[in-house]
Structures are given as C-alpha cells and as structure tokens.
Design a protein around this motif. Structure first.
Motif, PDB file in Angstrom:
ATOM      1  N   VAL A 148       0.838  -1.205   0.000  1.00 46.27           N
ATOM      2  CA  VAL A 148       0.000   0.000   0.000  1.00 46.27           C
ATOM      3  C   VAL A 148       0.871   1.251   0.000  1.00 46.27           C
ATOM      4  O   VAL A 148       0.578   2.234  -0.703  1.00 46.27           O
ATOM      5  N   ALA A 205       2.077   1.766  -3.510  1.00 44.72           N
ATOM      6  CA  ALA A 205       0.998   2.076  -4.440  1.00 44.72           C
ATOM      7  C   ALA A 205       0.506   3.512  -4.273  1.00 44.72           C
ATOM      8  O   ALA A 205       0.269   4.222  -5.258  1.00 44.72           O
ATOM      9  N   VAL A 210      -7.671   1.205   4.146  1.00 51.35           N
ATOM     10  CA  VAL A 210      -7.233   0.507   2.938  1.00 51.35           C
ATOM     11  C   VAL A 210      -7.468  -0.982   3.121  1.00 51.35           C
ATOM     12  O   VAL A 210      -6.998  -1.581   4.099  1.00 51.35           O
ATOM     13  N   CYS A 237      -6.954  -1.659  -2.587  1.00 47.23           N
ATOM     14  CA  CYS A 237      -5.651  -1.916  -3.201  1.00 47.23           C
ATOM     15  C   CYS A 237      -5.407  -3.421  -3.221  1.00 47.23           C
ATOM     16  O   CYS A 237      -5.528  -4.093  -2.188  1.00 47.23           O
ATOM     17  N   ARG A 242      -2.200  -2.602  -7.072  1.00 49.39           N
ATOM     18  CA  ARG A 242      -3.051  -1.880  -8.019  1.00 49.39           C
ATOM     19  C   ARG A 242      -4.190  -1.217  -7.255  1.00 49.39           C
ATOM     20  O   ARG A 242      -5.009  -1.895  -6.634  1.00 49.39           O
ATOM     21  N   VAL A 243      -4.248   0.108  -7.311  1.00 47.08           N
ATOM     22  CA  VAL A 243      -5.315   0.857  -6.650  1.00 47.08           C
ATOM     23  C   VAL A 243      -6.559   0.777  -7.527  1.00 47.08           C
ATOM     24  O   VAL A 243      -6.554   1.227  -8.677  1.00 47.08           O
TER      25      VAL A 243
END
Length: 282
Positions: free
Chosen positions: A115, A118, A191, A216, A221-222
């Motif tokens: 995270v 990202a 998140v 995420c 990949r968000v």
C-alpha cells in the motif's frame, strides 16, 4: 423785497453752466457680477479620462505537488522493526528467517508495504509505523495533493465491514502529536483488498471525521479511491476527483491493456508522482 422783473434767458443759462462745472461727490462703484462658479462637469469640454487598470486575473487553484513542509517538523514514531524499512528489505528478511508466507505477520506486513508503494504514485508520502498503543495506525505521512496529513489503517481481510470505519475513528484520538488535534488538516484512510461495501460507504458518510477509503490489491493496483464530505469541506479535497485511463504495455501499477485509476483536478487528469506521462482518460 422781491424784484418784479423776470429773469432773462441769459441768467438761466449761466446758472445751468455753473451747476455743471461744480465738483460732484465721489461714489464708490461695486461690481454686480457674482463670483465665478466652477463649471459643471456636464458643461466642461470633453477630456480623455484615464482608464482604471484592471487587476491581474487570480492564479488558478491547482493543487500543489511540491514536497510538504510543516512547522514544527513532524516527529514519526519508531519503526516497528529494525530489520526492514520497505518491501525489498522485508522480502529479504522473510527469506533469511524462513517466515511463513501464510502467517498473519507476513501477510499484514507485505500488504502495508505494498500500500505504501501504491499510494506513493498518487502523491502520498507514508512511513510504516506501529507498536504498543498505536491505535491500529499502520502508515503515517503527508499528501501533497493537497498538502495535508494522512493516517492510514491497512486491513488485509476478506470481508471488510463498517466496524473498520469505527476503528479508524478511534485512531484520530490516539494519533501521534503531529497528527492529533489538527482539525481539518488530517485525513484518515482505510485501505483493504476489497471494494467498499454499502455499509462502509454509509459509515463514511455519517462520520464526523474527514476520512477516505482505498481498495488496493496485493499486487499494488489501486482499484478504488473515495472520501466523505467532511474530507472535501475540512481538508480541501473539493475539486479533486477520480477517473480511469488506458494502460499500455508498460502501465506502471495498472494491468497492461486495461485501465487504472487516476486522480483528477477539476476534470483533468493529474500526472503520477515520479514524472510518468499522462495518458488519455476513458
């Protein structure tokens, strides 16, 4: 005795002549003209009037991507482990110690570092923290778009629910000194690997704290980024939005040939931090 003789015309003429020659008393003359008054503007001849200078147009309110500076400087808590500070060093440490990849320690730590990397592409500069009495805060840092403080809880769970939003609300009260008591200057992010459920959305909308949610994947990949009205009004996120763009063969955090999430400012895509060239949005 009065003479009965009538005076002749000669004597009368002499008396009239003497009267004319006699000195006359002086009289002081006063002008009857009134003092000159200023001519009204409507009667004055036309003269070119100076044109007022227009002020320069105000600069467009574009979010700054500069490095955040705070005064006094932020003091971060100590890192939870002296053996790793990012994802590569953690993977090396896990390999040296034969850490079980299915353990909660491995899964949770790996997700937190994922995270961190990202969100860095979206202007968030975060550090991994933790320890005793950390109120569940996993990442602390700043966001340069706009310039605010960020506290983050990462939850690598399969079924995220609204109870996680309530846990994040408690993190505001127990946050470190630099992130505590900053009304409107701090946003909390939740998140998870999964998208926000209806219950999570409703809990965010009801919260009195400026908060956001990020989905995420474990690959970094968000896939979802949203925030509540409090974050827009108090933290300056109004005008900021979310869009999607096409991804080519080398699409950074996105899947090649697919789409990836981008931040927008008043409808225009913002470039990723690091200088990656912006592509056409969907």
């Amino acid at each position: 005795m009065f003479s009965s003789k009538m005076r002749g015309p000669g004597s009368i003429a002499r008396r009239l002549l003497l009267r004319r020659l006699a000195p006359q008393p002086l009289r002081r003359a006063f002008s009857s003209a009134a003092p000159a008054r200023p001519t009204p503007e409507s009667q004055q001849p036309d003269q070119p009037q100076p044109q007022p200078q227009r002020p320069p147009p105000p600069p467009q309110n574009i979010p700054s991507t500069a490095t955040t500076t705070t005064n006094p400087p932020l003091i971060y808590p100590s890192a939870p482990s002296p053996h790793h500070t990012d994802l590569p060093t953690f993977l090396a440490h896990a390999a040296r110690t034969n850490l079980d990849r299915s353990s909660t320690v491995y899964v949770g730590t790996h997700f937190e570092y994922t995270v961190l990397l990202a969100l860095a592409r979206y202007g968030l500069s975060l550090r991994r923290v933790g320890g005793v009495s950390d109120c569940g805060i996993d990442l602390l840092g700043t966001w340069s778009i706009p310039i605010i403080l960020i506290l983050t809880q990462c939850k690598a769970v399969q079924r995220p629910g609204p109870h996680l939003v309530r846990e994040l609300e408690g993190a505001f009260v127990g946050a470190p000194a630099g992130w505590r008591g900053m009304s409107g200057g701090v946003v909390g992010l939740l998140v998870t690997e999964k998208h926000a459920t209806k219950g999570i959305r409703e809990a965010l909308a009801r919260s009195r704290w400026p908060m956001g949610f990020v989905a995420c994947s474990r690959e970094g990949r968000v896939e979802q980024f949203l925030w509540n009205r409090r974050a827009e009004e108090e933290a300056g996120l109004e005008g900021l939005g979310v869009g999607m763009r096409y991804v080519g063969s080398s699409g950074g955090g996105g899947q090649a040939g697919g789409t990836e999430l981008v931040l927008t400012w008043r409808g225009k895509n913002l470039p990723f931090v690091g200088g990656e060239k912006e592509k056409t949005a969907v």
